[in-house]
Motif scaffolding. Structure first.
Motif, short mmCIF file in Angstrom:
data_model
loop_
_atom_site.label_atom_id
_atom_site.label_comp_id
_atom_site.label_asym_id
_atom_site.label_seq_id
_atom_site.Cartn_x
_atom_site.Cartn_y
_atom_site.Cartn_z
N ARG A 49 0.83 -1.20 0.00
CA ARG A 49 0.00 0.00 0.00
C ARG A 49 0.87 1.25 0.00
O ARG A 49 0.62 2.22 -0.72
N ALA A 50 1.93 1.26 0.79
CA ALA A 50 2.80 2.44 0.90
C ALA A 50 3.49 2.73 -0.43
O ALA A 50 3.58 3.89 -0.84
N ASN A 80 2.49 1.77 -3.51
CA ASN A 80 1.49 2.20 -4.47
C ASN A 80 1.12 3.67 -4.25
O ASN A 80 0.99 4.44 -5.21
N ARG A 81 0.97 4.06 -2.98
CA ARG A 81 0.66 5.46 -2.67
C ARG A 81 1.79 6.38 -3.14
O ARG A 81 1.56 7.41 -3.75
N GLN A 82 3.04 5.98 -2.85
CA GLN A 82 4.21 6.78 -3.23
C GLN A 82 4.28 6.94 -4.75
O GLN A 82 4.52 8.04 -5.26
N GLY A 128 1.80 6.65 -6.92
CA GLY A 128 0.67 7.48 -7.34
C GLY A 128 0.92 8.96 -7.09
O GLY A 128 0.66 9.80 -7.95
N GLU A 129 1.44 9.29 -5.93
CA GLU A 129 1.72 10.69 -5.60
C GLU A 129 2.77 11.27 -6.54
O GLU A 129 2.63 12.40 -7.01
N VAL A 174 -3.69 3.30 -9.90
CA VAL A 174 -3.22 2.71 -8.65
C VAL A 174 -4.12 1.50 -8.38
O VAL A 174 -5.31 1.66 -8.07
N ARG A 229 -6.27 1.32 -5.00
CA ARG A 229 -7.01 2.47 -4.49
C ARG A 229 -7.59 3.29 -5.63
O ARG A 229 -6.94 4.15 -6.20
N GLU A 255 -7.21 7.06 -5.72
CA GLU A 255 -5.89 7.64 -5.99
C GLU A 255 -5.55 7.62 -7.48
O GLU A 255 -4.50 8.11 -7.89
N CYS A 256 -6.44 7.07 -8.29
CA CYS A 256 -6.21 6.99 -9.74
C CYS A 256 -6.56 8.31 -10.42
O CYS A 256 -7.52 8.97 -10.05
#
Length: 165
Positions: free
Chosen positions: A99-100, A102-104, A106-107, A118, A121, A124-125
């Motif tokens: 998760r971390a 994928n978030r990184q 995406g950001e 993503v 999530r 976050e897409c």
């Protein structure tokens, strides 16, 4: 206004995502992740001749075979800050089991103004990776407005049957 808008719209806000078909031939696409979900995305992207770079410390045998046959570039390590700036893709897929990470990813893609899907999530897409059906002279891409993956899987199966008739 060319078309009159209804006073209230019964459609959910997610329909703001416009279905768009984009020529990916030889265009740089980054996939971060090397597992089953990443593999499914990669198989689809290879059908459309994208220039793929995959970053993953471990990858499925299909991904490794594609790398050995030069169908994609495989960087066998974890994603690092700056990878997106270095690779300069036109599309990013975050499909790791973290998760971390994928978030990184995406950001970083959003910050660079690059469309990103993503996998874990939806919110976050900035774009969705569709289920794709190809047959004859037709290509269909399907997503759901509510994240119903099993419904999309059933529907794309039916669309594939129709296209292959």
């Amino acid at each position: 206004l060319l078309f009159e808008q209804p006073a209230t719209s019964p459609t959910p806000a997610v329909t703001a995502f416009f279905p768009l078909f984009h020529d990916l031939r030889s265009k740089p696409v980054l996939v971060v992740g090397g597992g089953r979900i990443a593999q499914r995305r990669i198989e689809t992207l290879l059908r459309f001749n994208a220039s793929l770079t995959v970053i993953a410390p471990e990858a499925t045998s299909l991904i490794q075979t594609a790398a050995k046959s030069a169908r994609l570039g495989l960087i066998p390590r974890k994603y690092e800050a700056g990878d997106i700036d270095t690779i300069q893709p036109i599309l990013v897929i975050a499909a790791t089991d973290s998760r971390a990470v994928n978030r990184q990813v995406g950001e970083a893609a959003r910050k660079a103004g690059i469309p990103v899907s993503v996998a874990d999530r939806r919110e976050e897409c900035t774009c969705y990776f569709p289920a794709v059906a190809v047959g004859g002279n037709y290509i269909a891409g399907l997503v759901s407005t509510d994240g119903d993956h099993s419904g999309v899987r059933r529907l794309v199966g039916k669309v594939r049957e129709v296209l292959l008739q």
